[in-house]
Design an enzyme around this catalytic site. Structure first.
Site, PDB file in Angstrom:
ATOM      1  N   LYS A 113       0.835  -1.212   0.000  1.00  0.00           N
ATOM      2  CA  LYS A 113       0.000   0.000   0.000  1.00  0.00           C
ATOM      3  C   LYS A 113       0.863   1.253   0.000  1.00  0.00           C
ATOM      4  O   LYS A 113       0.562   2.217  -0.704  1.00  0.00           O
ATOM      5  CB  LYS A 113      -0.923   0.022   1.228  1.00  0.00           C
ATOM      6  CG  LYS A 113      -2.106  -0.919   1.083  1.00  0.00           C
ATOM      7  CD  LYS A 113      -3.101  -0.734   2.214  1.00  0.00           C
ATOM      8  CE  LYS A 113      -4.196  -1.777   2.153  1.00  0.00           C
ATOM      9  NZ  LYS A 113      -5.072  -1.768   3.315  1.00  0.00           N
ATOM     10  N   LYS A 197      -5.678 -10.907  -6.487  1.00  0.00           N
ATOM     11  CA  LYS A 197      -6.876 -11.204  -5.687  1.00  0.00           C
ATOM     12  C   LYS A 197      -8.004 -10.249  -6.049  1.00  0.00           C
ATOM     13  O   LYS A 197      -7.757  -9.085  -6.418  1.00  0.00           O
ATOM     14  CB  LYS A 197      -6.562 -11.160  -4.195  1.00  0.00           C
ATOM     15  CG  LYS A 197      -6.358  -9.782  -3.645  1.00  0.00           C
ATOM     16  CD  LYS A 197      -6.400  -9.760  -2.118  1.00  0.00           C
ATOM     17  CE  LYS A 197      -6.176  -8.306  -1.689  1.00  0.00           C
ATOM     18  NZ  LYS A 197      -6.204  -8.007  -0.310  1.00  0.00           N
ATOM     19  N   LYS A 200     -11.852  -4.864  -3.265  1.00  0.00           N
ATOM     20  CA  LYS A 200     -12.803  -3.753  -3.294  1.00  0.00           C
ATOM     21  C   LYS A 200     -12.222  -2.582  -4.065  1.00  0.00           C
ATOM     22  O   LYS A 200     -12.934  -1.768  -4.603  1.00  0.00           O
ATOM     23  CB  LYS A 200     -13.095  -3.283  -1.858  1.00  0.00           C
ATOM     24  CG  LYS A 200     -13.955  -4.233  -1.057  1.00  0.00           C
ATOM     25  CD  LYS A 200     -14.181  -3.691   0.368  1.00  0.00           C
ATOM     26  CE  LYS A 200     -13.667  -4.653   1.401  1.00  0.00           C
ATOM     27  NZ  LYS A 200     -13.235  -4.072   2.641  1.00  0.00           N
TER      28      LYS A 200
HETATM   29  P1  TYM Z   1     -10.811  -6.436   4.344  1.00  0.00           P
HETATM   30  O1  TYM Z   1     -11.875  -5.453   4.686  1.00  0.00           O
HETATM   31  O2  TYM Z   1      -9.828  -6.081   3.301  1.00  0.00           O
HETATM   32  O3  TYM Z   1     -11.442  -7.813   3.915  1.00  0.00           O
HETATM   33  C1  TYM Z   1     -12.447  -8.434   4.691  1.00  0.00           C
HETATM   34  C2  TYM Z   1     -12.270  -9.946   4.661  1.00  0.00           C
HETATM   35  O4  TYM Z   1     -12.372 -10.453   3.326  1.00  0.00           O
HETATM   36  C3  TYM Z   1     -11.259 -11.265   3.036  1.00  0.00           C
HETATM   37  N1  TYM Z   1     -10.946 -11.128   1.605  1.00  0.00           N
HETATM   38  C4  TYM Z   1     -10.835 -12.142   0.747  1.00  0.00           C
HETATM   39  N2  TYM Z   1     -10.938 -13.483   0.896  1.00  0.00           N
HETATM   40  C5  TYM Z   1     -10.783 -14.252  -0.194  1.00  0.00           C
HETATM   41  N3  TYM Z   1     -10.531 -13.752  -1.434  1.00  0.00           N
HETATM   42  C6  TYM Z   1     -10.408 -12.433  -1.636  1.00  0.00           C
HETATM   43  N4  TYM Z   1     -10.174 -11.948  -2.853  1.00  0.00           N
HETATM   44  C7  TYM Z   1     -10.564 -11.556  -0.523  1.00  0.00           C
HETATM   45  N5  TYM Z   1     -10.517 -10.215  -0.372  1.00  0.00           N
HETATM   46  C8  TYM Z   1     -10.751  -9.964   0.933  1.00  0.00           C
HETATM   47  C9  TYM Z   1     -10.144 -10.732   3.910  1.00  0.00           C
HETATM   48  O5  TYM Z   1      -9.137 -11.685   4.103  1.00  0.00           O
HETATM   49  C10 TYM Z   1     -10.896 -10.403   5.182  1.00  0.00           C
HETATM   50  O6  TYM Z   1     -11.072 -11.556   5.960  1.00  0.00           O
HETATM   51  N6  TYM Z   1      -7.458  -5.965   7.975  1.00  0.00           N
HETATM   52  C11 TYM Z   1      -8.759  -6.516   7.667  1.00  0.00           C
HETATM   53  C12 TYM Z   1      -9.881  -6.003   8.544  1.00  0.00           C
HETATM   54  C13 TYM Z   1      -9.675  -6.217  10.007  1.00  0.00           C
HETATM   55  C14 TYM Z   1      -9.770  -7.462  10.684  1.00  0.00           C
HETATM   56  C15 TYM Z   1      -9.565  -7.155  12.071  1.00  0.00           C
HETATM   57  C16 TYM Z   1      -9.999  -8.767  10.285  1.00  0.00           C
HETATM   58  C17 TYM Z   1      -9.436  -5.259  10.938  1.00  0.00           C
HETATM   59  N7  TYM Z   1      -9.353  -5.817  12.171  1.00  0.00           N
HETATM   60  C18 TYM Z   1      -9.583  -8.155  13.036  1.00  0.00           C
HETATM   61  C19 TYM Z   1     -10.013  -9.773  11.266  1.00  0.00           C
HETATM   62  C20 TYM Z   1      -9.795  -9.465  12.623  1.00  0.00           C
HETATM   63  C21 TYM Z   1      -9.090  -6.140   6.234  1.00  0.00           C
HETATM   64  O7  TYM Z   1      -8.599  -5.194   5.693  1.00  0.00           O
HETATM   65  O8  TYM Z   1     -10.052  -6.870   5.674  1.00  0.00           O
END
Ligand code: TYM
Length: 336
Positions: A113, A197, A200
Site C-alpha cells: 500500500k 486477488k 474492493k
Molecule cells: P478487508 O476489509 O480487506 O477484507 C475483509 C475480509 O475479506 C477477506 N478477503 C478475501 N478473501 C478471499 N478472497 C479475496 N479476494 C478476498 N478479499 C478480501 C479478507 O481476508 C478479510 O477476511 N485488515 C482486515 C480487517 C480487520 C480485521 C480485524 C480482520 C481489521 N481488524 C480483526 C479480522 C480481525 C481487512 O482489511 O479486511
C-alpha cells in the site's frame, strides 16, 4: 467454555465483493452456530485511506447491512462499529509499545500500500494498522479469527504480540488467537486478472463481483471473465488460473465439488461455464442484495442493532482492558 470468534471488515467500498463473502463472511455465519461471535465494521482502519466523510458514513452502514443480509444474526452475535468502542484505540496504543519498528515494517500489505501511494502519501496509521487489528482481536479474548489468506501475516503479528504479553506479564494476560482460513476459498481472484486477488479497490471494476451490484452487471462481468486460449474446463491453478477461479466460485456457491463440475462440463465450452455460473451467482446473491438494501433503507433500525452490539462489546472490551492495564502496572482508575 464456548470459544470466541472475532472478525471484521473495512468500510472502504460501496459494496463488499465476492472474495469478502466467500473468504470470510460465509465462515462468520457458520461459526455463529458453534461459537460466541463478534463482528465489526472497522471504520477506524478505513481512515488510513482518507475517505470522504459522507462516503465513510454511508459505507460503514452499508457494510454492516451486508453482514446482516448475509446471515449474521444480531440475536446470537454482536455486530458493531469499531469507533463506537473506544477500547480498540486504547489497546492499540498499548500494543504499539510492544511492536518493533522492523516487525511492523515487514508487513507485506503495508509495503504494497505504501509503495502505491509513495512516501508523501503514506500516513503513520497505515504503518500501525496491523497493531489496531491485533487490538481488535485481543480485546475480546478471541480464540478463532475467520479471514481470507491476505490477512494471514497480520494474524501472525497478533499471535506474536499475544505471546509476547503473556511471556512478559504471565499466562492469561491475553488469549492467543488462531486463524481460521478455509483453503478452497481463501483467495478469490480478479475476473480480469486471475493472478491478482479480487479486491474492493480493483483497478478495473469489471474484475470484481460486487454483492450490491445490479445483477445484469454481475452477469456481464462473469461472462467477460478472462480465460486462457485452450478449451478444456479443468482446474489447473498454474496453467488455467481464470478457469480455476470460476470453478472455485461455482463450487462454493452451488455445492458441487470441483471434480464433479469438471466431469459435468466435460466436452463443453468456456462460454457454457460462464453463462451457467452467471446464473448461479445472480440467483445466489439476489436475496442477499435485497436484504442488504432493506437494511440500508432503514438506517434507524440498523443503527439500533449496531448500538446494542456496541454496548455489549464495550462491556467485554473494558473487562479485558482492565486486566491488561492491571498486569502492566497502570494505577486503577477508581473514578469509573
Ligand atoms: P478487508 O476489509 O480487506 O477484507 C475483509 C475480509 O475479506 C477477506 N478477503 C478475501 N478473501 C478471499 N478472497 C479475496 N479476494 C478476498 N478479499 C478480501 C479478507 O481476508 C478479510 O477476511 N485488515 C482486515 C480487517 C480487520 C480485521 C480485524 C480482520 C481489521 N481488524 C480483526 C479480522 C480481525 C481487512 O482489511 O479486511
Amino acid at each position: 467454555m464456548t470459544q470466541r470468534v472475532f472478525s471484521a471488515m473495512q468500510p472502504t467500498s460501496d459494496s463488499l465483493q465476492l472474495g469478502n463473502y466467500l473468504g470470510a463472511l460465509v465462515q462468520w455465519v457458520k461459526l455463529q452456530d458453534t461459537h460466541d461471535a463478534i463482528y465489526s465494521v472497522v471504520d477506524l482502519h478505513a481512515l488510513t485511506v482518507s475517505p470522504e466523510p459522507e462516503l465513510l458514513r454511508s459505507r460503514t452502514r452499508a457494510t454492516a447491512a451486508q453482514f446482516l443480509a448475509a446471515g449474521v444474526d444480531p440475536d446470537r452475535s454482536l455486530c458493531f462499529v469499531q469507533s463506537h468502542v473506544p477500547q480498540h484505540a486504547e489497546l492499540a496504543w498499548i500494543l504499539s509499545t510492544f511492536t518493533g519498528m522492523g516487525e511492523a515494517g515487514r508487513m507485506t500489505q503495508f509495503k504494497d500500500k505504501s509503495a502505491k501511494v509513495g512516501e508523501s502519501g503514506t500516513n503513520v496509521g497505515l504503518f500501525t494498522y496491523p497493531i489496531l487489528m491485533a487490538a481488535d482481536i485481543l480485546l475480546y479474548d478471541t480464540n478463532v479469527v475467520p479471514v481470507g489468506e491476505d490477512q494471514r501475516q497480520h494474524l501472525e503479528l497478533s499471535r506474536d504480540l499475544a505471546q509476547r504479553l503473556n511471556g512478559r506479564f504471565g499466562d492469561g494476560t491475553v488469549v492467543v488467537p488462531e486463524p481460521h482460513i478455509v483453503k478452497s476459498t481463501a483467495k478469490i481472484y480478479d475476473l480480469q486478472d486471475p493472478t491478482a486477488k479480487m479486491s474492493k479497490s480493483a483497478v478495473s471494476p469489471k474484475g470484481t463481483i460486487e454483492i450490491l451490484e445490479d445483477p445484469k452487471k454481475v452477469a456481464k462481468n462473469i461472462k467477460s471473465a478472462t480465460t486462457d486460449s485452450g478449451s478444456e474446463i479443468r482446474f489447473d491453478r498454474e496453467a488455467k488460473p481464470g478457469v480455476a477461479n470460476l470453478l472455485t466460485i461455482y463450487s462454493a456457491l452451488d455445492g458441487r465439488s470441483v471434480e464433479q463440475l469438471e466431469a459435468d462440463y466435460e466436452g463443453k465450452m468456456y462460454g457454457h461455464l460462464k453463462v451457467d455460473l452467471a446464473d448461479v451467482v445472480v440467483e445466489y446473491l439476489t436475496p442477499i442484495r435485497e436484504a442488504a438494501l432493506d437494511w440500508i433503507e432503514s438506517p434507524d433500525r440498523l443503527d439500533e442493532v449496531l448500538a446494542q452490539g456496541a454496548a455489549k462489546a464495550s462491556a467485554l472490551a473494558q473487562g479485558t482492558l482492565d486486566r491488561i492495564y492491571d498486569r502492566l502496572g497502570l494505577v486503577p482508575a477508581l473514578h469509573r
